[in-house]
Design a protein around this motif. Structure first.
Motif, PDB file in Angstrom:
ATOM      1  N   TYR A 262       0.849  -1.188   0.000  1.00 51.40           N
ATOM      2  CA  TYR A 262       0.000   0.000   0.000  1.00 51.40           C
ATOM      3  C   TYR A 262       0.889   1.243   0.000  1.00 51.40           C
ATOM      4  O   TYR A 262       1.846   1.339   0.771  1.00 51.40           O
ATOM      5  CB  TYR A 262      -0.918   0.011   1.226  1.00 51.40           C
ATOM      6  N   HIS A 263       0.557   2.197  -0.870  1.00 46.44           N
ATOM      7  CA  HIS A 263       1.349   3.406  -1.092  1.00 46.44           C
ATOM      8  C   HIS A 263       0.562   4.616  -0.581  1.00 46.44           C
ATOM      9  O   HIS A 263      -0.559   4.867  -1.025  1.00 46.44           O
ATOM     10  CB  HIS A 263       1.622   3.530  -2.599  1.00 46.44           C
ATOM     11  N   LEU A 264       1.158   5.369   0.354  1.00 43.58           N
ATOM     12  CA  LEU A 264       0.545   6.587   0.892  1.00 43.58           C
ATOM     13  C   LEU A 264       1.441   7.771   0.551  1.00 43.58           C
ATOM     14  O   LEU A 264       2.623   7.795   0.906  1.00 43.58           O
ATOM     15  CB  LEU A 264       0.377   6.466   2.405  1.00 43.58           C
ATOM     16  N   SER A 265       0.873   8.769  -0.150  1.00 43.40           N
ATOM     17  CA  SER A 265       1.618   9.971  -0.529  1.00 43.40           C
ATOM     18  C   SER A 265       1.202  11.150   0.326  1.00 43.40           C
ATOM     19  O   SER A 265       0.046  11.256   0.744  1.00 43.40           O
ATOM     20  CB  SER A 265       1.378  10.310  -2.008  1.00 43.40           C
ATOM     21  N   MET A 266       2.155  12.046   0.556  1.00 46.51           N
ATOM     22  CA  MET A 266       1.885  13.272   1.320  1.00 46.51           C
ATOM     23  C   MET A 266       2.847  14.361   0.842  1.00 46.51           C
ATOM     24  O   MET A 266       3.672  14.117  -0.042  1.00 46.51           O
ATOM     25  CB  MET A 266       2.062  13.022   2.824  1.00 46.51           C
ATOM     26  N   ASN A 267       2.713  15.534   1.445  1.00 42.54           N
ATOM     27  CA  ASN A 267       3.621  16.636   1.120  1.00 42.54           C
ATOM     28  C   ASN A 267       3.619  16.894  -0.386  1.00 42.54           C
ATOM     29  O   ASN A 267       4.660  17.010  -1.018  1.00 42.54           O
ATOM     30  CB  ASN A 267       5.035  16.320   1.623  1.00 42.54           C
ATOM     31  N   LYS A 268       2.405  16.966  -0.987  1.00 46.02           N
ATOM     32  CA  LYS A 268       2.225  17.219  -2.418  1.00 46.02           C
ATOM     33  C   LYS A 268       2.973  16.185  -3.268  1.00 46.02           C
ATOM     34  O   LYS A 268       3.636  16.514  -4.254  1.00 46.02           O
ATOM     35  CB  LYS A 268       2.672  18.639  -2.780  1.00 46.02           C
ATOM     36  N   ASN A 269       2.863  14.917  -2.854  1.00 45.11           N
ATOM     37  CA  ASN A 269       3.479  13.779  -3.553  1.00 45.11           C
ATOM     38  C   ASN A 269       5.005  13.804  -3.522  1.00 45.11           C
ATOM     39  O   ASN A 269       5.646  13.085  -4.288  1.00 45.11           O
ATOM     40  CB  ASN A 269       3.000  13.685  -5.009  1.00 45.11           C
ATOM     41  N   ARG A 270       5.579  14.598  -2.624  1.00 46.18           N
ATOM     42  CA  ARG A 270       7.038  14.608  -2.508  1.00 46.18           C
ATOM     43  C   ARG A 270       7.530  13.537  -1.540  1.00 46.18           C
ATOM     44  O   ARG A 270       8.696  13.152  -1.581  1.00 46.18           O
ATOM     45  CB  ARG A 270       7.528  15.981  -2.038  1.00 46.18           C
ATOM     46  N   GLN A 303      11.630  10.038  -0.370  1.00 48.69           N
ATOM     47  CA  GLN A 303      11.630  11.494  -0.489  1.00 48.69           C
ATOM     48  C   GLN A 303      12.078  11.879  -1.895  1.00 48.69           C
ATOM     49  O   GLN A 303      13.096  11.398  -2.380  1.00 48.69           O
ATOM     50  CB  GLN A 303      12.552  12.125   0.551  1.00 48.69           C
ATOM     51  N   LYS A 304      11.302  12.746  -2.514  1.00 49.55           N
ATOM     52  CA  LYS A 304      11.607  13.169  -3.882  1.00 49.55           C
ATOM     53  C   LYS A 304      12.901  13.967  -3.934  1.00 49.55           C
ATOM     54  O   LYS A 304      13.121  14.870  -3.123  1.00 49.55           O
ATOM     55  CB  LYS A 304      10.455  14.007  -4.436  1.00 49.55           C
ATOM     56  N   LEU A 305      13.761  13.620  -4.908  1.00 52.43           N
ATOM     57  CA  LEU A 305      14.993  14.377  -5.151  1.00 52.43           C
ATOM     58  C   LEU A 305      14.814  15.333  -6.312  1.00 52.43           C
ATOM     59  O   LEU A 305      15.108  16.518  -6.205  1.00 52.43           O
ATOM     60  CB  LEU A 305      16.139  13.408  -5.437  1.00 52.43           C
ATOM     61  N   THR A 329      16.013  -6.143   8.742  1.00 49.41           N
ATOM     62  CA  THR A 329      16.534  -5.569   7.502  1.00 49.41           C
ATOM     63  C   THR A 329      16.556  -4.047   7.572  1.00 49.41           C
ATOM     64  O   THR A 329      15.678  -3.419   8.163  1.00 49.41           O
ATOM     65  CB  THR A 329      15.688  -6.003   6.293  1.00 49.41           C
ATOM     66  N   PHE A 330      17.579  -3.464   6.966  1.00 50.04           N
ATOM     67  CA  PHE A 330      17.675  -2.008   6.824  1.00 50.04           C
ATOM     68  C   PHE A 330      18.415  -1.723   5.527  1.00 50.04           C
ATOM     69  O   PHE A 330      19.478  -2.283   5.266  1.00 50.04           O
ATOM     70  CB  PHE A 330      18.420  -1.382   7.993  1.00 50.04           C
ATOM     71  N   GLY A 331      17.828  -0.864   4.672  1.00 47.74           N
ATOM     72  CA  GLY A 331      18.459  -0.592   3.389  1.00 47.74           C
ATOM     73  C   GLY A 331      18.132   0.787   2.868  1.00 47.74           C
ATOM     74  O   GLY A 331      17.333   1.533   3.445  1.00 47.74           O
ATOM     75  N   PHE A 332      18.758   1.123   1.757  1.00 50.34           N
ATOM     76  CA  PHE A 332      18.508   2.400   1.097  1.00 50.34           C
ATOM     77  C   PHE A 332      18.756   2.236  -0.402  1.00 50.34           C
ATOM     78  O   PHE A 332      19.457   1.320  -0.845  1.00 50.34           O
ATOM     79  CB  PHE A 332      19.405   3.507   1.670  1.00 50.34           C
ATOM     80  N   GLY A 333      18.141   3.123  -1.190  1.00 49.78           N
ATOM     81  CA  GLY A 333      18.295   3.010  -2.632  1.00 49.78           C
ATOM     82  C   GLY A 333      17.744   4.212  -3.356  1.00 49.78           C
ATOM     83  O   GLY A 333      17.315   5.211  -2.753  1.00 49.78           O
ATOM     84  N   LEU A 334      17.729   4.119  -4.688  1.00 51.73           N
ATOM     85  CA  LEU A 334      17.165   5.142  -5.562  1.00 51.73           C
ATOM     86  C   LEU A 334      16.016   4.518  -6.354  1.00 51.73           C
ATOM     87  O   LEU A 334      16.152   3.416  -6.892  1.00 51.73           O
ATOM     88  CB  LEU A 334      18.216   5.687  -6.525  1.00 51.73           C
ATOM     89  N   LYS A 335      14.901   5.255  -6.417  1.00 52.54           N
ATOM     90  CA  LYS A 335      13.722   4.753  -7.116  1.00 52.54           C
ATOM     91  C   LYS A 335      13.310   5.730  -8.213  1.00 52.54           C
ATOM     92  O   LYS A 335      13.362   6.951  -8.039  1.00 52.54           O
ATOM     93  CB  LYS A 335      12.563   4.546  -6.144  1.00 52.54           C
ATOM     94  N   TYR A 336      12.856   5.164  -9.338  1.00 51.73           N
ATOM     95  CA  TYR A 336      12.410   5.964 -10.480  1.00 51.73           C
ATOM     96  C   TYR A 336      10.982   5.573 -10.814  1.00 51.73           C
ATOM     97  O   TYR A 336      10.678   4.390 -11.023  1.00 51.73           O
ATOM     98  CB  TYR A 336      13.327   5.717 -11.677  1.00 51.73           C
ATOM     99  N   TYR A 337      10.067   6.556 -10.844  1.00 48.19           N
ATOM    100  CA  TYR A 337       8.657   6.314 -11.152  1.00 48.19           C
ATOM    101  C   TYR A 337       8.381   6.610 -12.625  1.00 48.19           C
ATOM    102  O   TYR A 337       8.895   7.581 -13.187  1.00 48.19           O
ATOM    103  CB  TYR A 337       7.763   7.188 -10.287  1.00 48.19           C
ATOM    104  N   LEU A 338       7.539   5.772 -13.230  1.00 47.39           N
ATOM    105  CA  LEU A 338       7.149   5.934 -14.626  1.00 47.39           C
ATOM    106  C   LEU A 338       5.631   5.883 -14.740  1.00 47.39           C
ATOM    107  O   LEU A 338       5.000   4.951 -14.234  1.00 47.39           O
ATOM    108  CB  LEU A 338       7.732   4.816 -15.487  1.00 47.39           C
ATOM    109  N   ASP A 339       5.043   6.892 -15.397  1.00 47.05           N
ATOM    110  CA  ASP A 339       3.641   6.850 -15.798  1.00 47.05           C
ATOM    111  C   ASP A 339       3.628   6.573 -17.294  1.00 47.05           C
ATOM    112  O   ASP A 339       4.082   7.404 -18.088  1.00 47.05           O
ATOM    113  CB  ASP A 339       2.953   8.173 -15.467  1.00 47.05           C
ATOM    114  N   LYS A 340       3.103   5.410 -17.688  1.00 45.41           N
ATOM    115  CA  LYS A 340       3.340   4.918 -19.036  1.00 45.41           C
ATOM    116  C   LYS A 340       2.068   4.467 -19.743  1.00 45.41           C
ATOM    117  O   LYS A 340       1.028   4.276 -19.119  1.00 45.41           O
ATOM    118  CB  LYS A 340       4.336   3.742 -18.983  1.00 45.41           C
ATOM    119  N   ASP A 341       2.197   4.339 -21.052  1.00 48.23           N
ATOM    120  CA  ASP A 341       1.213   3.707 -21.945  1.00 48.23           C
ATOM    121  C   ASP A 341      -0.019   4.544 -22.239  1.00 48.23           C
ATOM    122  O   ASP A 341      -0.796   4.181 -23.130  1.00 48.23           O
ATOM    123  CB  ASP A 341       0.749   2.348 -21.399  1.00 48.23           C
ATOM    124  N   GLY A 342      -0.247   5.629 -21.508  1.00 49.77           N
ATOM    125  CA  GLY A 342      -1.422   6.455 -21.767  1.00 49.77           C
ATOM    126  C   GLY A 342      -1.236   7.854 -21.235  1.00 49.77           C
ATOM    127  O   GLY A 342      -0.309   8.135 -20.470  1.00 49.77           O
TER     128      GLY A 342
END
Length: 505
Positions: A262-270, A303-305, A329-342
């Motif tokens: 489940y994905h919860l967004s806040m701070n204007k999707n940042r 957090q949005k970069l 477990t504890f980790g960190f990474g970089l994520k890239y979001y794509l809105d695609k196909d339409g």
């Protein structure tokens, strides 16, 4: 004068028509690729009165036509005593209808892999099946007979019942030649791309397992891997995640998970909070996960970069259900979001769309005189899957996983990531060259990789066969940090490539 007016009107209409058809021709044509995902299960009879090894598979197949398919699949042990036994292979099969709902599914899976000191030989195996299936419209179920044989010196040879669930998973695409072409929202409104968009995310991360119970208690196992999330609604998604150890223990540990969240967004999707739960298989490298079945609850903060790029940290647990093996477990990474196909979205407004490139490459590697832990050298072969995502027209990010299938190293596997560059096509738009450098986790099968960190630079060539397929060959070098592996490799394979529409605000 009336005739002059008619002539001028006809000329204007002709110019507008030419402009219209020219614009239509220039807009990237949409294609729909039919396909389906599959989860399957079989219980393999092991030699020497050993308990059966329960095998769970995760596959994706493309429909070649109405009755045939081809694709890729992973298997992992989830029961028995061989936790950490993994394979990768290619699928091919046919589906023939008997009635509107009832069908026959017959096919074969060929691949490589092994692990957990199993009698897998070089790792190469075949797994044919013939099943009877029923179509429930939104999904199908099949069950029937299958046979597995690790034929390159292995002694795993079994016939068994198998069952599977198949879910239609199609996608929209365009020609790879449209890579990085950009269109305004207005242009796309008058095209086949005027449909609802779908969202996915790609995460590359480092994860630390602090072992609190079981093998390596008190130690920290350091993992590198990737995760793909696909959104069913704005808030609900499913994910596939894979990791391999590169430090902290003897090389060879890996895990693969399938789950939802489940994905919860806040701070204007940042800022995003993600709650996830996955199930899967894991083990190897001396980590005793018994049968291999693991569960993975996790909480992530993002957090949005900039643009669609987010920094991610996660905290959770990875454990066997009976708590024989437990880690924090504890980790960190970089994520890239794509809105695609339409181009349509309930929550986002887009201003333009750009076509991004994707390549899925299946190849066969040959490591020349691969260095072994026993102080000797021997050729080793492996089957590999590499996914390239193009960051621009020339630079791509890559992820690769590989499993040994010949050369007496059945438990050897790799999970590596990196960057590459590719040239424009030349020789009548048929040929391109590339260079890449990948690195990450590898181990098992007696290959001398130390704690598991390897680096693999290579150069190669693509030769276009059709709009979606190319032949691919490469020459490279692989070096293990802290291990003896240091050798040349060559590979040849098939490159399936396309572009997809990615929308921007």
């Amino acid at each position: 004068m009336f005739n002059n007016i008619i002539k001028r009107t006809l000329i204007v209409c002709l110019i507008l028509s030419v402009h219209f058809f020219y614009g239509q021709e220039q807009l990237a044509i949409q294609k729909t690729q039919q396909g389906f995902g599959q989860l399957d299960f079989l219980s393999i009879k092991m030699p020497s009165d050993e308990a059966n090894m329960d095998f769970a598979g995760l596959h994706y197949n493309l429909k070649i036509n109405q009755w045939s398919y081809a694709g890729l699949g992973f298997y992992g042990a989830v029961g028995g005593i061989r936790g950490g036994f993994f394979t990768l292979g290619i699928n091919a099969g046919i589906q023939q209808k008997i009635t509107d709902k009832l069908f026959v599914d017959a096919g074969i899976h060929f691949g490589g892999g092994g692990g957990a000191s199993a009698p897998d030989g070089g790792g190469a195996f075949i797994l044919p099946h013939i099943n009877l299936g029923y179509d429930f419209k939104y999904f199908s179920t099949t069950a029937g007979y299958s046979y597995v044989n690790f034929f390159d010196g292995g002694t795993i040879n079994s016939s068994q019942f198998n069952m599977a669930v198949q879910i239609p998973l199609s996608f929209k695409s365009s020609s790879f030649d449209n890579l990085e072409k950009e269109y305004s929202f207005e242009d796309l409104q008058n095209s086949d791309w005027n449909i609802n968009s779908s969202r996915i995310s790609l995460l590359v991360h480092l994860n630390n397992l602090s072992v609190t119970k079981g093998s390596y208690k008190g130690n920290t196992i350091r993992l590198a891997g990737f995760e793909v999330n696909s959104y069913i609604t704005d808030n609900i998604f499913f994910f596939v995640k894979a990791d391999g150890a590169y430090h902290g223990i003897k090389a060879g540990y890996m895990d693969i998970f399938l789950g939802g969240g489940y994905h919860l967004s806040m701070n204007k999707n940042r800022t995003n909070i993600l709650a996830k739960f996955g199930v899967g298989a894991g083990g190897g490298g001396g980590v005793d996960t018994q049968g291999g079945f693991l569960i993975y609850p996790d909480l992530s903060l993002e957090q949005k970069l900039f643009d669609n790029v987010y920094a991610s940290i996660n905290k959770g647990y990875l454990m066997s259900p009976n708590s024989h093996f437990v880690t924090s477990t504890f980790g960190f990474g970089l994520k890239y979001y794509l809105d695609k196909d339409g181009i349509n979205s309930d929550n986002l407004s887009f201003s333009k769309g750009r076509f991004k490139g994707l390549e899925a490459i299946v190849k066969q590697d040959l490591y020349l005189d691969a260095q072994r832990d026993g102080g000797f050298n021997q050729n080793m072969h492996q089957i590999s899957l590499q996914i390239n995502f193009f960051l621009n027209k020339y630079v791509y990010g890559a992820g690769q996983t590989s499993f040994a299938n010949f050369g007496d190293a059945g438990a050897y596997a790799e999970g590596i990531v990196g960057l590459g560059v590719m040239s424009n096509r030349f020789f009548n738009n048929s040929t391109s060259i590339f260079g890449q450098i990948l690195g990450g986790a590898a181990g098992g099968g007696g290959i001398s990789t130390g704690q598991g960190l390897i680096v693999k630079p290579s150069v190669g060539i693509n030769y276009k066969l059709s709009d979606n397929l190319s032949l691919r060959g490469a020459l490279g070098y692989v070096k293990a940090k802290g291990g003896g592996l240091s050798t040349t490799f060559v590979n040849v394979g098939i490159n399936y490539h396309f572009s997809f529409l990615s929308m921007k605000k």
